[in-house]
Design a protein around this motif. Structure first.
Motif, PDB file in Angstrom:
ATOM      1  N   LEU A  12       0.825  -1.204   0.000  1.00  0.00           N
ATOM      2  CA  LEU A  12       0.000   0.000   0.000  1.00  0.00           C
ATOM      3  C   LEU A  12       0.866   1.264   0.000  1.00  0.00           C
ATOM      4  O   LEU A  12       0.587   2.223  -0.731  1.00  0.00           O
ATOM      5  CB  LEU A  12      -0.963   0.001   1.191  1.00  0.00           C
ATOM      6  CG  LEU A  12      -1.966   1.145   1.241  1.00  0.00           C
ATOM      7  CD1 LEU A  12      -2.807   1.191  -0.031  1.00  0.00           C
ATOM      8  CD2 LEU A  12      -2.853   1.013   2.462  1.00  0.00           C
ATOM      9  N   LEU A  15       2.192   1.655  -3.428  1.00  0.00           N
ATOM     10  CA  LEU A  15       1.151   2.108  -4.339  1.00  0.00           C
ATOM     11  C   LEU A  15       0.925   3.618  -4.208  1.00  0.00           C
ATOM     12  O   LEU A  15       0.796   4.327  -5.213  1.00  0.00           O
ATOM     13  CB  LEU A  15      -0.155   1.348  -4.089  1.00  0.00           C
ATOM     14  CG  LEU A  15      -1.272   1.600  -5.086  1.00  0.00           C
ATOM     15  CD1 LEU A  15      -0.899   1.055  -6.461  1.00  0.00           C
ATOM     16  CD2 LEU A  15      -2.561   0.965  -4.614  1.00  0.00           C
ATOM     17  N   THR A  19       1.644   6.301  -7.138  1.00  0.00           N
ATOM     18  CA  THR A  19       0.558   7.183  -7.569  1.00  0.00           C
ATOM     19  C   THR A  19       1.036   8.636  -7.596  1.00  0.00           C
ATOM     20  O   THR A  19       0.738   9.377  -8.535  1.00  0.00           O
ATOM     21  CB  THR A  19      -0.665   7.026  -6.647  1.00  0.00           C
ATOM     22  OG1 THR A  19      -1.100   5.660  -6.694  1.00  0.00           O
ATOM     23  CG2 THR A  19      -1.803   7.928  -7.067  1.00  0.00           C
ATOM     24  N   TYR A  58       4.248   2.828 -14.200  1.00  0.00           N
ATOM     25  CA  TYR A  58       2.849   2.479 -14.428  1.00  0.00           C
ATOM     26  C   TYR A  58       2.646   0.958 -14.402  1.00  0.00           C
ATOM     27  O   TYR A  58       1.673   0.469 -13.826  1.00  0.00           O
ATOM     28  CB  TYR A  58       2.349   3.074 -15.749  1.00  0.00           C
ATOM     29  CG  TYR A  58       0.850   2.946 -15.899  1.00  0.00           C
ATOM     30  CD1 TYR A  58      -0.014   3.683 -15.087  1.00  0.00           C
ATOM     31  CD2 TYR A  58       0.286   2.071 -16.820  1.00  0.00           C
ATOM     32  CE1 TYR A  58      -1.392   3.559 -15.193  1.00  0.00           C
ATOM     33  CE2 TYR A  58      -1.092   1.943 -16.937  1.00  0.00           C
ATOM     34  CZ  TYR A  58      -1.916   2.696 -16.129  1.00  0.00           C
ATOM     35  OH  TYR A  58      -3.280   2.568 -16.229  1.00  0.00           O
ATOM     36  N   TYR A  61       2.714   0.023 -10.825  1.00  0.00           N
ATOM     37  CA  TYR A  61       1.451   0.466 -10.228  1.00  0.00           C
ATOM     38  C   TYR A  61       0.334  -0.544 -10.519  1.00  0.00           C
ATOM     39  O   TYR A  61      -0.417  -0.926  -9.621  1.00  0.00           O
ATOM     40  CB  TYR A  61       1.104   1.853 -10.782  1.00  0.00           C
ATOM     41  CG  TYR A  61      -0.324   2.284 -10.545  1.00  0.00           C
ATOM     42  CD1 TYR A  61      -0.716   2.857  -9.340  1.00  0.00           C
ATOM     43  CD2 TYR A  61      -1.290   2.114 -11.536  1.00  0.00           C
ATOM     44  CE1 TYR A  61      -2.022   3.258  -9.128  1.00  0.00           C
ATOM     45  CE2 TYR A  61      -2.601   2.512 -11.333  1.00  0.00           C
ATOM     46  CZ  TYR A  61      -2.963   3.077 -10.130  1.00  0.00           C
ATOM     47  OH  TYR A  61      -4.257   3.458  -9.926  1.00  0.00           O
ATOM     48  N   LEU A  62       0.218  -0.958 -11.784  1.00  0.00           N
ATOM     49  CA  LEU A  62      -0.829  -1.924 -12.156  1.00  0.00           C
ATOM     50  C   LEU A  62      -0.661  -3.249 -11.419  1.00  0.00           C
ATOM     51  O   LEU A  62      -1.641  -3.838 -10.950  1.00  0.00           O
ATOM     52  CB  LEU A  62      -0.821  -2.160 -13.671  1.00  0.00           C
ATOM     53  CG  LEU A  62      -1.268  -0.990 -14.537  1.00  0.00           C
ATOM     54  CD1 LEU A  62      -1.067  -1.337 -16.010  1.00  0.00           C
ATOM     55  CD2 LEU A  62      -2.720  -0.611 -14.256  1.00  0.00           C
ATOM     56  N   LEU A  64       0.882  -3.806  -8.499  1.00  0.00           N
ATOM     57  CA  LEU A  64       0.563  -3.627  -7.077  1.00  0.00           C
ATOM     58  C   LEU A  64      -0.934  -3.494  -6.849  1.00  0.00           C
ATOM     59  O   LEU A  64      -1.481  -4.061  -5.890  1.00  0.00           O
ATOM     60  CB  LEU A  64       1.266  -2.390  -6.521  1.00  0.00           C
ATOM     61  CG  LEU A  64       2.738  -2.535  -6.209  1.00  0.00           C
ATOM     62  CD1 LEU A  64       3.342  -1.183  -5.880  1.00  0.00           C
ATOM     63  CD2 LEU A  64       2.951  -3.504  -5.067  1.00  0.00           C
ATOM     64  N   ARG A  65      -1.583  -2.753  -7.712  1.00  0.00           N
ATOM     65  CA  ARG A  65      -3.034  -2.588  -7.589  1.00  0.00           C
ATOM     66  C   ARG A  65      -3.752  -3.925  -7.723  1.00  0.00           C
ATOM     67  O   ARG A  65      -4.649  -4.247  -6.942  1.00  0.00           O
ATOM     68  CB  ARG A  65      -3.516  -1.603  -8.648  1.00  0.00           C
ATOM     69  CG  ARG A  65      -4.862  -1.051  -8.338  1.00  0.00           C
ATOM     70  CD  ARG A  65      -5.196   0.044  -9.272  1.00  0.00           C
ATOM     71  NE  ARG A  65      -6.442  -0.365  -9.915  1.00  0.00           N
ATOM     72  CZ  ARG A  65      -6.960   0.185 -10.971  1.00  0.00           C
ATOM     73  NH1 ARG A  65      -6.334   1.156 -11.567  1.00  0.00           N
ATOM     74  NH2 ARG A  65      -8.082  -0.225 -11.455  1.00  0.00           N
ATOM     75  N   GLN A  66      -3.309  -4.729  -8.679  1.00  0.00           N
ATOM     76  CA  GLN A  66      -3.910  -6.047  -8.864  1.00  0.00           C
ATOM     77  C   GLN A  66      -3.661  -6.934  -7.644  1.00  0.00           C
ATOM     78  O   GLN A  66      -4.558  -7.640  -7.184  1.00  0.00           O
ATOM     79  CB  GLN A  66      -3.335  -6.716 -10.114  1.00  0.00           C
ATOM     80  CG  GLN A  66      -3.955  -8.063 -10.405  1.00  0.00           C
ATOM     81  CD  GLN A  66      -3.398  -8.667 -11.689  1.00  0.00           C
ATOM     82  OE1 GLN A  66      -2.453  -8.150 -12.282  1.00  0.00           O
ATOM     83  NE2 GLN A  66      -3.983  -9.745 -12.122  1.00  0.00           N
ATOM     84  N   GLU A  67      -2.456  -6.865  -7.111  1.00  0.00           N
ATOM     85  CA  GLU A  67      -2.126  -7.644  -5.909  1.00  0.00           C
ATOM     86  C   GLU A  67      -3.016  -7.251  -4.732  1.00  0.00           C
ATOM     87  O   GLU A  67      -3.571  -8.110  -4.038  1.00  0.00           O
ATOM     88  CB  GLU A  67      -0.657  -7.428  -5.540  1.00  0.00           C
ATOM     89  CG  GLU A  67      -0.230  -8.109  -4.262  1.00  0.00           C
ATOM     90  CD  GLU A  67       1.192  -7.739  -3.851  1.00  0.00           C
ATOM     91  OE1 GLU A  67       1.492  -7.889  -2.649  1.00  0.00           O
ATOM     92  OE2 GLU A  67       1.990  -7.303  -4.698  1.00  0.00           O
ATOM     93  N   LEU A  68      -3.181  -5.950  -4.511  1.00  0.00           N
ATOM     94  CA  LEU A  68      -4.008  -5.478  -3.398  1.00  0.00           C
ATOM     95  C   LEU A  68      -5.481  -5.816  -3.607  1.00  0.00           C
ATOM     96  O   LEU A  68      -6.165  -6.217  -2.662  1.00  0.00           O
ATOM     97  CB  LEU A  68      -3.825  -3.978  -3.195  1.00  0.00           C
ATOM     98  CG  LEU A  68      -2.463  -3.570  -2.628  1.00  0.00           C
ATOM     99  CD1 LEU A  68      -2.280  -2.065  -2.717  1.00  0.00           C
ATOM    100  CD2 LEU A  68      -2.309  -4.046  -1.198  1.00  0.00           C
ATOM    101  N   GLU A  69      -5.975  -5.670  -4.827  1.00  0.00           N
ATOM    102  CA  GLU A  69      -7.372  -6.018  -5.100  1.00  0.00           C
ATOM    103  C   GLU A  69      -7.619  -7.499  -4.880  1.00  0.00           C
ATOM    104  O   GLU A  69      -8.666  -7.891  -4.351  1.00  0.00           O
ATOM    105  CB  GLU A  69      -7.744  -5.606  -6.529  1.00  0.00           C
ATOM    106  CG  GLU A  69      -7.898  -4.105  -6.688  1.00  0.00           C
ATOM    107  CD  GLU A  69      -8.096  -3.665  -8.125  1.00  0.00           C
ATOM    108  OE1 GLU A  69      -8.026  -4.504  -9.055  1.00  0.00           O
ATOM    109  OE2 GLU A  69      -8.322  -2.461  -8.337  1.00  0.00           O
TER     110      GLU A  69
END
Length: 76
Positions: A12, A15, A19, A58, A61-62, A64-69
């Motif tokens: 987090l 991320l 961002t 980027y 970012y994608l 990490l976002r996928q991992e967190l989701e």
């Protein structure tokens, strides 16, 4: 140019930092990161160091976002 490696205590935190970095590129180039990335992948942008770093950030970012989701979906 010497690269600096930064380690984060959580995905987090990473991320949030990414961002902020992406936002600075968006302001500098007046383009949304997602739109830039599509153009970059299609070879429609310069391949200078700045754009390479933006694309790399980027991608990170994608991921990490996928991992967190994914983690959030598994909580329920």
């Amino acid at each position: 140019m010497r690269r600096q490696i930064t380690e984060y205590t959580s995905p987090l935190d990473a991320l949030v930092a990414l961002t902020k970095q992406l936002y600075s590129y968006e302001i500098k180039y007046q383009t949304d990161s997602a739109d830039f990335f599509v153009q970059y992948q299609q070879g429609k942008t310069d391949d200078d160091e700045d754009k390479f770093d933006w694309a790399s950030n980027y991608r990170h970012y994608l991921a990490l976002r996928q991992e967190l989701e994914s983690k959030l979906r598994n909580v329920a």
